[in-house]
Scaffold this motif. Structure first.
Motif, mmCIF file in Angstrom:
data_model
loop_
_atom_site.group_PDB
_atom_site.id
_atom_site.type_symbol
_atom_site.label_atom_id
_atom_site.label_comp_id
_atom_site.label_asym_id
_atom_site.label_seq_id
_atom_site.Cartn_x
_atom_site.Cartn_y
_atom_site.Cartn_z
ATOM 1 N N VAL A 123 -7.319 -7.018 -5.573
ATOM 2 C CA VAL A 123 -7.708 -5.862 -4.768
ATOM 3 C C VAL A 123 -6.983 -5.969 -3.443
ATOM 4 O O VAL A 123 -7.071 -6.999 -2.757
ATOM 5 N N THR A 124 -6.255 -4.923 -3.093
ATOM 6 C CA THR A 124 -5.440 -4.974 -1.881
ATOM 7 C C THR A 124 -5.537 -3.663 -1.122
ATOM 8 O O THR A 124 -5.735 -2.603 -1.723
ATOM 9 N N GLU A 125 -5.404 -3.749 0.176
ATOM 10 C CA GLU A 125 -5.414 -2.540 0.996
ATOM 11 C C GLU A 125 -3.992 -2.007 1.120
ATOM 12 O O GLU A 125 -3.054 -2.748 1.357
ATOM 13 N N GLY A 126 -3.838 -0.701 0.920
ATOM 14 C CA GLY A 126 -2.521 -0.092 1.045
ATOM 15 C C GLY A 126 -2.308 0.988 0.005
ATOM 16 O O GLY A 126 -3.220 1.378 -0.725
ATOM 17 N N ARG A 127 -1.078 1.468 -0.048
ATOM 18 C CA ARG A 127 -0.729 2.533 -0.993
ATOM 19 C C ARG A 127 -0.644 1.953 -2.404
ATOM 20 O O ARG A 127 -0.043 0.894 -2.614
ATOM 21 N N PRO A 128 -1.227 2.637 -3.403
ATOM 22 C CA PRO A 128 -1.152 2.132 -4.773
ATOM 23 C C PRO A 128 0.274 1.925 -5.252
ATOM 24 O O PRO A 128 0.563 0.966 -5.978
ATOM 25 N N GLN A 129 1.191 2.838 -4.871
ATOM 26 C CA GLN A 129 2.575 2.721 -5.317
ATOM 27 C C GLN A 129 3.178 1.396 -4.860
ATOM 28 O O GLN A 129 3.813 0.676 -5.649
ATOM 29 N N SER A 130 2.971 1.047 -3.600
ATOM 30 C CA SER A 130 3.537 -0.189 -3.064
ATOM 31 C C SER A 130 2.899 -1.414 -3.712
ATOM 32 O O SER A 130 3.584 -2.399 -4.026
ATOM 33 N N ALA A 131 1.589 -1.360 -3.927
ATOM 34 C CA ALA A 131 0.892 -2.498 -4.534
ATOM 35 C C ALA A 131 1.386 -2.757 -5.947
ATOM 36 O O ALA A 131 1.593 -3.914 -6.350
ATOM 37 N N LEU A 132 1.618 -1.704 -6.715
ATOM 38 C CA LEU A 132 2.079 -1.880 -8.084
ATOM 39 C C LEU A 132 3.516 -2.375 -8.141
ATOM 40 O O LEU A 132 3.873 -3.168 -9.012
ATOM 41 N N LEU A 133 4.357 -1.897 -7.242
ATOM 42 C CA LEU A 133 5.738 -2.376 -7.216
ATOM 43 C C LEU A 133 5.776 -3.884 -6.970
ATOM 44 O O LEU A 133 6.549 -4.613 -7.591
ATOM 45 N N ARG A 134 4.920 -4.359 -6.064
ATOM 46 C CA ARG A 134 4.862 -5.802 -5.809
ATOM 47 C C ARG A 134 4.314 -6.553 -7.014
ATOM 48 O O ARG A 134 4.853 -7.585 -7.412
#
Length: 300
Positions: A245-256
């Protein structure tokens, strides 16, 4: 008869990678593999019998090329092939209705190649009622094995992670089940990712917890994620699950999260909007920027 895993083939490196990935997937699922080539998808007015014969010849050559590659790399696959007349989007969508999974080649940011040009491929992903997996050239074996990392000379290997992007505001059984099943078929770890963002003060209503800090809110989301996944852990006890679970944009979290993964699974909501089908920002970002194969799973 069980529905086959279907791969679109056009002779490009991307479609050959998709065909090989689809062959491995068909073996994992114990399904037949059907290779499909769409021809005459952009007919010209002057086309006639000679042009039609030429297109059929090119289709047969593309199918033979894919079949030869699969027999070398995945001999256990049960292969059948089919030539389908276009236009491409309609033909592939009709084909997808018969598929357990439809697999297509992708160039990511460079667009799509052959009969999978731009709006055609995106149109298939946006409208298909069955899961569609997009595979780049060089990624056909990327879902296979990694060294065990022990540094002791061991030959033991494991499959790369399957990553699931989940929206806890609208968790969808079809998408979650697809990801768990893919992890089970591979004996891989399933990494489930949810990204959340602080609500805007403008959008807060009476009683909303606008002053709750990030650590408390993250803990709350993590508890919700654990609760949502519990029924699937019980159904798939052999699947190792890692929750993020992370704070931020879903797009950026998935790319990482998808860096180094074997497969990324995202959902696409089926809607009846007047503007027509759309992929959605998260799936769109994954298709264009993620290097590993991307599965887009439609859901109501």
């Amino acid at each position: 008869m069980l529905p086959p895993v279907i791969a679109g083939v056009d002779g490009s490196d991307e479609s050959l990678a998709a065909a090989e990935w689809a062959a491995r997937e068909a073996v994992r699922r114990d399904r037949p593999l059907r290779l499909v080539h769409v021809w005459n998808w952009h007919p010209r007015q002057e086309d006639g019998e000679i042009a039609t014969a030429a297109q059929r010849h090119l289709a047969r050559r593309a199918l033979h090329q894919a079949e030869d590659r699969i027999r070398r790399t995945c001999p256990a696959a049960r292969i059948e092939d089919e030539q389908v007349q276009g236009p491409a989007t309609a033909a592939l969508l009709k084909t997808a209705e018969q598929a357990d999974v439809l697999v297509l080649g992708s160039r990511g940011l460079s667009g799509f190649t052959g009969f999978l040009v731009g709006s055609v491929a995106l149109g298939v992903v946006a409208r298909a009622t069955r899961p569609v997996v997009l595979v780049r050239a060089g990624e056909e074996g990327a879902d296979e094995h990694l060294p065990d990392g022990r540094g002791n000379g061991s030959t033991r290997t494991r499959y790369r992670d399957v990553v699931l992007g989940i929206d806890l505001a609208h968790p969808c059984d079809e998408v979650i089940e697809f990801a768990f099943e893919e992890a089970r078929l591979r004996g891989a770890r399933l990494k489930v990712v949810h990204a959340w963002q602080q609500p805007s003060p403008i959008g807060l209503g009476p009683g909303d917890l606008g002053l709750v800090g990030s650590p408390e809110r993250a803990e709350e989301w993590h508890g919700f994620l654990t609760a949502v996944l519990q029924v699937w852990r019980d159904k798939y006890p052999g699947v190792e699950v890692a929750e993020t679970v992370t704070e931020g944009r879903p797009q950026s979290a998935l790319l990482r999260a998808a860096s180094g993964a074997g497969l990324l699974v995202v959902g696409r909501r089926i809607t009846d909007r007047p503007a027509g089908p759309r992929i959605g920002p998260v799936a769109h970002a994954a298709i264009h920027h993620v290097g590993c194969p991307v599965a887009v799973v439609p859901h109501a």
